[in-house]
Design a protein around this motif. Structure first.
Motif, PDB file in Angstrom:
ATOM      1  N   LYS A   1      -3.709  -3.404  -8.562  1.00 40.76           N
ATOM      2  CA  LYS A   1      -4.960  -3.908  -9.127  1.00 40.76           C
ATOM      3  C   LYS A   1      -4.656  -5.212  -9.874  1.00 40.76           C
ATOM      4  O   LYS A   1      -3.489  -5.492 -10.168  1.00 40.76           O
ATOM      5  CB  LYS A   1      -5.598  -2.862 -10.034  1.00 40.76           C
ATOM      6  CG  LYS A   1      -4.804  -2.509 -11.269  1.00 40.76           C
ATOM      7  CD  LYS A   1      -5.623  -1.736 -12.282  1.00 40.76           C
ATOM      8  CE  LYS A   1      -5.923  -0.324 -11.890  1.00 40.76           C
ATOM      9  NZ  LYS A   1      -5.970   0.623 -13.046  1.00 40.76           N
TER      10      LYS A   1
ATOM     11  N   ARG B   1      -0.011  -9.060  -9.984  1.00 38.30           N
ATOM     12  CA  ARG B   1      -1.190  -9.348  -9.169  1.00 38.30           C
ATOM     13  C   ARG B   1      -2.180 -10.198  -9.961  1.00 38.30           C
ATOM     14  O   ARG B   1      -2.503  -9.902 -11.107  1.00 38.30           O
ATOM     15  CB  ARG B   1      -1.840  -8.021  -8.754  1.00 38.30           C
ATOM     16  CG  ARG B   1      -3.059  -8.135  -7.890  1.00 38.30           C
ATOM     17  CD  ARG B   1      -2.701  -8.442  -6.455  1.00 38.30           C
ATOM     18  NE  ARG B   1      -3.913  -8.695  -5.703  1.00 38.30           N
ATOM     19  CZ  ARG B   1      -4.420  -7.870  -4.795  1.00 38.30           C
ATOM     20  NH1 ARG B   1      -3.786  -6.745  -4.495  1.00 38.30           N
ATOM     21  NH2 ARG B   1      -5.525  -8.164  -4.158  1.00 38.30           N
TER      22      ARG B   1
ATOM     23  N   GLY C   1      -6.766   0.470  -7.241  1.00 35.94           N
ATOM     24  CA  GLY C   1      -5.433  -0.115  -7.101  1.00 35.94           C
ATOM     25  C   GLY C   1      -4.475   0.441  -8.128  1.00 35.94           C
ATOM     26  O   GLY C   1      -4.833   1.251  -8.983  1.00 35.94           O
TER      27      GLY C   1
ATOM     28  N   SER D   1      -1.430  -3.393  -2.820  1.00 37.50           N
ATOM     29  CA  SER D   1      -1.974  -2.147  -3.366  1.00 37.50           C
ATOM     30  C   SER D   1      -2.164  -2.210  -4.886  1.00 37.50           C
ATOM     31  O   SER D   1      -2.643  -1.254  -5.492  1.00 37.50           O
ATOM     32  CB  SER D   1      -1.043  -0.975  -3.010  1.00 37.50           C
ATOM     33  OG  SER D   1       0.152  -1.061  -3.760  1.00 37.50           O
TER      34      SER D   1
END
Ligand code: SAM
Length: 332
Positions: free
Chosen positions: A246, A321, A105, A244
């Motif tokens: 990480k 994320r 990612g 996409s």
């Protein structure tokens, strides 16, 4: 790393310090820039990144890619790909690069939406009502109908609806009628003809007297958005970008007008599991993929707004994320 020479076309990337401070690139970082443009953000990010960093830049405009390549092409950390942020995910070359360089990612994804100064300032591209040019307005001049072709397919109603929806123009109906009347009379050929049709309904002198923006602004914005399909799939592209990343990776979206910003805000909030629908409880739980950083977004400070007027309307929204998708908050 030496600071690269400035691009000869004046292009000042907006909210640059906010991008650098809030989208940090770790050692050996993996960066995806979905709107490379003239490479302004890319240049500054790469100047601060280490030799193991990989930076993939995507843009739909071949001339922007050329400029970015001329500016940064000798940097072996950078790969430049044609494509759109809606469709690049399906491109085999893109998929290979992601597989090769970012199998776990991405650390940073940047989406700096809208048009670049290169596009706006080139009369031949037809984006500006200030200079005479063909009615084109395509960000990728090799694909899709020109603004003139698109206008020729509209009715009073479809054009008025587009001008209202994408330009928030309250006089959309008379403006649409004036444009199509000019087209039928054979007098609608250039950007200045289009602006002149708008001024028959919304006189420029009145706007000037009242110190309002040029009355053609909203109609040009609307036609540009329609011709380039700018909003239709933006939410999906932001979602793909978030997926996409990480864990701990950050997505930054810079918008320039309220329509883009609304989509960016709603999409990032939804990805953060925040329910905005009617009633107090979500009908079905949303997986929580992101946490929001600076929930209201970041705007240009006084100094940048003075030095670079386009930055005044820019807003940067950021999501980070999470390590694992979290249970959602189903109530507001
Ligand atoms: C505001 S400029 C980016 C400027 C860039 N950040 C810089 O510092 O030079 C926006 C760029 O996004 C590109 N663009 C707009 N919509 C796109 C899309 N759907 N997919 C890929 N590129 C797009 C435009 O061609 C333009 O070059």
């Amino acid at each position: 790393m030496p600071e690269p020479a400035p691009d000869p076309v004046l292009h000042v990337p907006v909210l640059l310090q906010e991008v650098l401070d809030n989208l940090p690139v770790p050692a050996g970082g993996r960066v995806l820039d979905l709107t490379l443009g003239l490479g302004g953000h890319a240049e500054a990010i790469l100047a601060r990144a280490d030799a193991q960093t990989r930076y993939l830049g995507v843009d739909r405009d071949p001339r922007a890619r050329e400029r970015a390549r001329a500016r940064l092409g000798s940097d072996a950390r950078l790969s430049i790909l044609p494509g759109t942020y809606e469709d690049v995910w399906e491109d085999p070359t893109f998929q290979n690069l992601m597989h090769l360089h970012a199998p776990e990612g991405l650390d940073v994804v940047l989406m700096d939406l809208g048009v670049s100064s290169l596009q706006l300032k080139d009369p031949g591209r037809g984006f500006s009502f200030m200079t005479e040019g063909p009615l084109d307005m395509r960000m990728d001049p090799d694909s899709g109908p020109t603004a003139l072709d698109w206008l020729a397919e509209q009715t009073d109603t479809t054009l008025a609806d587009a001008i209202y929806a994408y330009g928030e123009e309250r006089a959309s109906r008379p403006v649409a009628r004036a444009i199509l009347r000019s087209l039928a009379q054979g007098t609608l050929r250039t950007t200045l003809d289009l602006a002149a049709a708008v001024y028959t309904v919304l006189p420029r002198e009145v706007a000037r007297r009242k110190k309002q923006i040029d009355p053609a602004t909203r109609t040009f914005q609307a036609i540009r958005i329609a011709v380039n399909g700018e909003l239709a799939r933006l939410a999906g592209a932001i979602t793909a970008a978030a997926m996409s990343l990480k864990p701990g990776g950050r997505l930054g979206v810079i918008s320039f007008h309220s329509l883009e910003d609304r989509i960016a805000k709603q999409t990032l909030r939804r990805l953060a599991g925040i329910y905005d629908g009617p009633g107090r409880t979500a009908p079905e739980p949303l997986p929580r993929l992101l946490r929001l950083i600076h929930a209201g977004g970041l705007k240009a400070g006084e100094a940048e707004a003075q030095a670079n007027p386009p930055s005044r309307s820019a807003r940067l929204r950021i999501g980070e994320r999470l390590a694992e998708p979290q249970p959602t908050r189903t109530t507001r």
